[in-house]
Scaffold this active site. Structure first.
Site, PDB file in Angstrom:
ATOM      1  N   LYS A   9     -64.163 -22.170  77.839  1.00 17.25           N
ATOM      2  CA  LYS A   9     -63.942 -20.392  78.501  1.00 17.25           C
ATOM      3  C   LYS A   9     -65.296 -20.214  79.023  1.00 17.25           C
ATOM      4  CE  LYS A   9     -58.659 -21.078  78.339  1.00 17.25           C
ATOM      5  NZ  LYS A   9     -57.995 -20.699  77.070  1.00 17.25           N
ATOM      6  N   TYR A  49     -53.836 -21.476  86.536  1.00 17.80           N
ATOM      7  CA  TYR A  49     -52.658 -20.848  85.483  1.00 17.80           C
ATOM      8  C   TYR A  49     -51.547 -20.490  86.245  1.00 17.80           C
ATOM      9  CZ  TYR A  49     -56.069 -20.992  81.887  1.00 17.80           C
ATOM     10  OH  TYR A  49     -56.621 -21.361  80.404  1.00 17.80           O
ATOM     11  N   THR A  91     -51.967 -22.884  70.913  1.00 16.09           N
ATOM     12  CA  THR A  91     -52.621 -21.563  71.368  1.00 16.09           C
ATOM     13  C   THR A  91     -53.060 -20.023  70.632  1.00 16.09           C
ATOM     14  OG1 THR A  91     -50.689 -22.486  72.960  1.00 16.09           O
ATOM     15  CG2 THR A  91     -52.816 -20.172  73.657  1.00 16.09           C
ATOM     16  N   ASN A 112     -59.179 -17.789  73.028  1.00 18.47           N
ATOM     17  CA  ASN A 112     -59.327 -18.687  72.740  1.00 18.47           C
ATOM     18  C   ASN A 112     -60.470 -20.622  73.123  1.00 18.47           C
ATOM     19  OD1 ASN A 112     -58.195 -19.843  74.891  1.00 18.47           O
ATOM     20  ND2 ASN A 112     -56.168 -20.239  73.831  1.00 18.47           N
ATOM     21  N   HIS A 115     -59.020 -25.259  77.378  1.00 17.36           N
ATOM     22  CA  HIS A 115     -58.642 -24.769  77.985  1.00 17.36           C
ATOM     23  C   HIS A 115     -58.699 -27.095  77.571  1.00 17.36           C
ATOM     24  CE1 HIS A 115     -55.015 -26.254  81.131  1.00 17.36           C
ATOM     25  NE2 HIS A 115     -56.340 -26.700  80.670  1.00 17.36           N
ATOM     26  N   GLU A 126     -54.500 -31.038  87.240  1.00 19.15           N
ATOM     27  CA  GLU A 126     -56.008 -30.672  87.076  1.00 19.15           C
ATOM     28  C   GLU A 126     -57.103 -30.770  87.222  1.00 19.15           C
ATOM     29  OE1 GLU A 126     -53.347 -27.868  83.930  1.00 19.15           O
ATOM     30  OE2 GLU A 126     -55.090 -28.918  82.882  1.00 19.15           O
TER      31      GLU A 126
HETATM   32  P1  DAT Z   1     -53.141 -23.159  76.341  1.00 16.23           P
HETATM   33  O1  DAT Z   1     -53.833 -22.923  76.061  1.00 16.23           O
HETATM   34  O2  DAT Z   1     -53.013 -23.528  74.487  1.00 16.23           O
HETATM   35  O3  DAT Z   1     -51.993 -24.535  76.516  1.00 16.23           O
HETATM   36  P2  DAT Z   1     -50.840 -22.086  77.574  1.00 16.23           P
HETATM   37  O4  DAT Z   1     -50.841 -22.460  78.567  1.00 16.23           O
HETATM   38  O5  DAT Z   1     -49.372 -20.931  76.923  1.00 16.23           O
HETATM   39  O6  DAT Z   1     -52.014 -21.985  76.718  1.00 16.23           O
HETATM   40  O7  DAT Z   1     -51.397 -20.546  78.056  1.00 16.23           O
HETATM   41  C1  DAT Z   1     -52.221 -20.797  78.803  1.00 16.23           C
HETATM   42  C2  DAT Z   1     -53.735 -19.436  77.418  1.00 16.23           C
HETATM   43  O8  DAT Z   1     -53.023 -17.982  79.036  1.00 16.23           O
HETATM   44  C3  DAT Z   1     -53.858 -19.449  76.276  1.00 16.23           C
HETATM   45  O9  DAT Z   1     -54.673 -20.377  76.723  1.00 16.23           O
HETATM   46  C4  DAT Z   1     -54.356 -18.075  76.524  1.00 16.23           C
HETATM   47  C5  DAT Z   1     -53.413 -17.075  77.616  1.00 16.23           C
HETATM   48  N1  DAT Z   1     -52.305 -16.707  76.801  1.00 16.23           N
HETATM   49  C6  DAT Z   1     -50.882 -17.185  76.576  1.00 16.23           C
HETATM   50  N2  DAT Z   1     -50.335 -16.110  75.718  1.00 16.23           N
HETATM   51  C7  DAT Z   1     -51.008 -15.506  75.955  1.00 16.23           C
HETATM   52  C8  DAT Z   1     -50.263 -14.022  75.014  1.00 16.23           C
HETATM   53  N3  DAT Z   1     -49.620 -14.237  74.423  1.00 16.23           N
HETATM   54  N4  DAT Z   1     -51.730 -13.859  75.266  1.00 16.23           N
HETATM   55  C9  DAT Z   1     -52.809 -13.765  75.992  1.00 16.23           C
HETATM   56  N5  DAT Z   1     -53.399 -14.610  76.262  1.00 16.23           N
HETATM   57  C10 DAT Z   1     -52.264 -15.396  75.946  1.00 16.23           C
HETATM   58 MG    MG Z   2     -51.030 -24.412  78.814  1.00 20.32          MG
END
Ligand code: DAT
Ligand code: MG
Length: 149
Positions: A9, A49, A91, A112, A115, A126
């Protein structure tokens, strides 16, 4: 062999962690079959997303992903989808295990670093969302017989 979509990212690029992150996947034993640096359009970020479109963090997430270049990659190997999720870590970097990328380099869920696809079907979707077929390279790594029985 499985393939998974991995994206460094904008924070990973800005913090000059590209080499460190790529190194971890290479050292583990996975094979790079696609890689490109790109600025992400809002349209692509929103599509990528889409499952999160009703979440409160969605607008901020799209702003963030489109704010600076990313490194889009496809990695190949046995069980690479699940293994990459372990290499990446949970995450929220605060609870991500030390030794994982998020655990070692992150402090905030909205920054974070990386991805990774979370399942076989999402990996397939994807990879095809981010890469054209001709951008993916089939090649035979010479170390293969030293990685797999
Ligand atoms: P991952 O990237 O571990 O698959 P995810 O699919 O649940 O996690 O979420 C996608 C992204 O969205 C994640 O990398 C960071 C952001 N995100 C998720 N939950 C969040 C939150 N509570 N606050 C802010 N950003 C968040
Ligand atoms: Mg995810």
């Amino acid at each position: 062999m499985e393939r998974t979509f991995i994206m460094i990212k904008p924070d990973g690029v800005q913090r000059h962690l590209v080499g460190e992150i790529v190194r971890r996947f290479e050292a583990k034993g996975f094979t790079l079959v696609g890689l490109k640096m790109m600025k992400v359009s809002r349209e692509l970020a929103e599509k990528h997303y889409e499952v999160h479109k009703d979440k409160s963090f969605f607008p901020g997430l799209v702003d963030f992903i489109t704010s600076a270049p990313v490194i889009a990659m496809v990695w190949e190997g046995e069980s690479v989808i699940a293994a990459a999720r372990n290499i990446i870590g949970a995450t929220n970097p605060i609870s991500a295990a030390p030794g994982s990328i998020r655990g070692d380099f992150g402090v905030s869920i909205g920054r974070n670093l990386i991805h990774g696809s979370d399942a076989i079907e999402t990996a397939r979707q994807e990879v095809s969302l981010w890469f054209d077929d001709e951008e993916l390279v089939d090649w035979e790594p010479i170390r293969k017989s030293w990685l797999y029985e």
